[in-house]
Write a protein that holds these residues in place. Sequence first.
Motif, PDB file in Angstrom:
ATOM      1  N   MET A   1      30.298  24.134  29.039  1.00  0.00           N
ATOM      2  CA  MET A   1      30.801  23.102  29.933  1.00  0.00           C
ATOM      3  C   MET A   1      31.817  23.723  30.884  1.00  0.00           C
ATOM      4  O   MET A   1      32.705  24.444  30.484  1.00  0.00           O
ATOM      5  N   CYS A   2      31.657  23.449  32.134  1.00  0.00           N
ATOM      6  CA  CYS A   2      32.508  24.018  33.177  1.00  0.00           C
ATOM      7  C   CYS A   2      33.792  23.206  33.303  1.00  0.00           C
ATOM      8  O   CYS A   2      33.743  21.986  33.358  1.00  0.00           O
ATOM      9  N   ARG A   3      34.904  23.882  33.334  1.00  0.00           N
ATOM     10  CA  ARG A   3      36.179  23.192  33.581  1.00  0.00           C
ATOM     11  C   ARG A   3      36.662  23.585  34.961  1.00  0.00           C
ATOM     12  O   ARG A   3      37.508  24.439  35.116  1.00  0.00           O
ATOM     13  N   CYS A   4      36.073  22.983  35.927  1.00  0.00           N
ATOM     14  CA  CYS A   4      36.359  23.295  37.313  1.00  0.00           C
ATOM     15  C   CYS A   4      37.291  22.220  37.842  1.00  0.00           C
ATOM     16  O   CYS A   4      36.919  21.059  37.891  1.00  0.00           O
ATOM     17  N   SER A   5      38.507  22.566  38.173  1.00  0.00           N
ATOM     18  CA  SER A   5      39.420  21.581  38.742  1.00  0.00           C
ATOM     19  C   SER A   5      40.047  22.188  39.982  1.00  0.00           C
ATOM     20  O   SER A   5      40.822  23.109  39.914  1.00  0.00           O
ATOM     21  N   ALA A  86      24.152  14.586  46.400  1.00  0.00           N
ATOM     22  CA  ALA A  86      23.199  14.152  45.372  1.00  0.00           C
ATOM     23  C   ALA A  86      23.730  14.494  43.978  1.00  0.00           C
ATOM     24  O   ALA A  86      23.622  13.675  43.056  1.00  0.00           O
ATOM     25  N   SER A  87      24.330  15.669  43.812  1.00  0.00           N
ATOM     26  CA  SER A  87      24.886  16.056  42.512  1.00  0.00           C
ATOM     27  C   SER A  87      26.048  15.151  42.121  1.00  0.00           C
ATOM     28  O   SER A  87      26.178  14.758  40.960  1.00  0.00           O
ATOM     29  N   CYS A  88      26.896  14.820  43.081  1.00  0.00           N
ATOM     30  CA  CYS A  88      28.038  13.960  42.806  1.00  0.00           C
ATOM     31  C   CYS A  88      27.567  12.572  42.377  1.00  0.00           C
ATOM     32  O   CYS A  88      28.071  12.009  41.411  1.00  0.00           O
ATOM     33  N   ARG A  89      26.591  12.032  43.085  1.00  0.00           N
ATOM     34  CA  ARG A  89      26.070  10.721  42.719  1.00  0.00           C
ATOM     35  C   ARG A  89      25.369  10.765  41.355  1.00  0.00           C
ATOM     36  O   ARG A  89      25.472   9.830  40.566  1.00  0.00           O
ATOM     37  N   ASP A  90      24.674  11.879  41.099  1.00  0.00           N
ATOM     38  CA  ASP A  90      24.027  12.048  39.804  1.00  0.00           C
ATOM     39  C   ASP A  90      25.071  12.100  38.691  1.00  0.00           C
ATOM     40  O   ASP A  90      24.879  11.531  37.615  1.00  0.00           O
ATOM     41  N   TRP A  91      26.189  12.777  38.975  1.00  0.00           N
ATOM     42  CA  TRP A  91      27.258  12.833  37.979  1.00  0.00           C
ATOM     43  C   TRP A  91      27.842  11.441  37.727  1.00  0.00           C
ATOM     44  O   TRP A  91      28.084  11.067  36.588  1.00  0.00           O
ATOM     45  N   GLU A  92      28.063  10.690  38.794  1.00  0.00           N
ATOM     46  CA  GLU A  92      28.639   9.353  38.632  1.00  0.00           C
ATOM     47  C   GLU A  92      27.704   8.424  37.863  1.00  0.00           C
ATOM     48  O   GLU A  92      28.162   7.596  37.074  1.00  0.00           O
ATOM     49  N   GLU A  93      26.397   8.566  38.092  1.00  0.00           N
ATOM     50  CA  GLU A  93      25.444   7.657  37.455  1.00  0.00           C
ATOM     51  C   GLU A  93      25.088   8.077  36.027  1.00  0.00           C
ATOM     52  O   GLU A  93      25.036   7.247  35.129  1.00  0.00           O
ATOM     53  N   ARG A  94      24.806   9.380  35.810  1.00  0.00           N
ATOM     54  CA  ARG A  94      24.287   9.820  34.523  1.00  0.00           C
ATOM     55  C   ARG A  94      25.171  10.817  33.779  1.00  0.00           C
ATOM     56  O   ARG A  94      24.837  11.207  32.670  1.00  0.00           O
ATOM     57  N   ARG A  95      26.262  11.271  34.396  1.00  0.00           N
ATOM     58  CA  ARG A  95      27.123  12.287  33.791  1.00  0.00           C
ATOM     59  C   ARG A  95      26.316  13.537  33.418  1.00  0.00           C
ATOM     60  O   ARG A  95      26.458  14.121  32.353  1.00  0.00           O
ATOM     61  N   ALA A  97      25.031  17.238  33.123  1.00  0.00           N
ATOM     62  CA  ALA A  97      25.672  18.560  33.035  1.00  0.00           C
ATOM     63  C   ALA A  97      25.210  19.461  34.178  1.00  0.00           C
ATOM     64  O   ALA A  97      25.977  20.287  34.680  1.00  0.00           O
ATOM     65  N   GLU A  98      23.953  19.311  34.612  1.00  0.00           N
ATOM     66  CA  GLU A  98      23.442  20.081  35.759  1.00  0.00           C
ATOM     67  C   GLU A  98      24.231  19.767  37.021  1.00  0.00           C
ATOM     68  O   GLU A  98      24.559  20.660  37.795  1.00  0.00           O
ATOM     69  N   ALA A  99      24.481  18.488  37.231  1.00  0.00           N
ATOM     70  CA  ALA A  99      25.230  18.066  38.417  1.00  0.00           C
ATOM     71  C   ALA A  99      26.639  18.618  38.379  1.00  0.00           C
ATOM     72  O   ALA A  99      27.162  19.092  39.394  1.00  0.00           O
ATOM     73  N   GLN A 100      27.253  18.595  37.218  1.00  0.00           N
ATOM     74  CA  GLN A 100      28.605  19.129  37.077  1.00  0.00           C
ATOM     75  C   GLN A 100      28.619  20.621  37.387  1.00  0.00           C
ATOM     76  O   GLN A 100      29.466  21.098  38.143  1.00  0.00           O
TER      77      GLN A 100
END
Length: 141
Positions: A1-5, A86-95, A97-100
């Motif tokens: 898991m990426c901890r990108c901040s 698209a990745s951001c929306r995917d993260w918001e909808e499904r959380r 890991a690929e999008a993150q």
Amino acid sequence: MCRCSLVLLSVDHEVPFSSFFIGWRAEGRARAGRPDMADGSGWQPPRPCESYRAEWKLCRSARHFLHHYYVHGERPACEQWQRDLASCRDWEERRSAEAQQSLCESERARVRAARKHILVWAPRQSPPPDWHLPLPQEKDE
């Protein structure tokens, strides 16, 4: 898991997001309004999804196209902003890991690209010894 901040810093709030300085946030310091992500309790995208949409829209605008073509001699590449949106929306909808991971890598690439440019001029430590003398064109007058 990426901890990108990542932190977006800007003095003027009326500039587009692409002109922001993107820097890494120090561990243990939480920004106002956001929880501290260092403990792994929850991950947020480095930017809100609306900013990815705004960047994509700006990139596709005629004004940006003309400016980018004039400066660089090629069409602007807007596909990365669209993928990030698209990745951001995917993260918001499904959380997802690929999008993150995609968002983390994209922001890291932006940081690397911004840091690869070196200074053109070497900063001076002191002024030249003859700085107070008149310039050559002023001597002729």
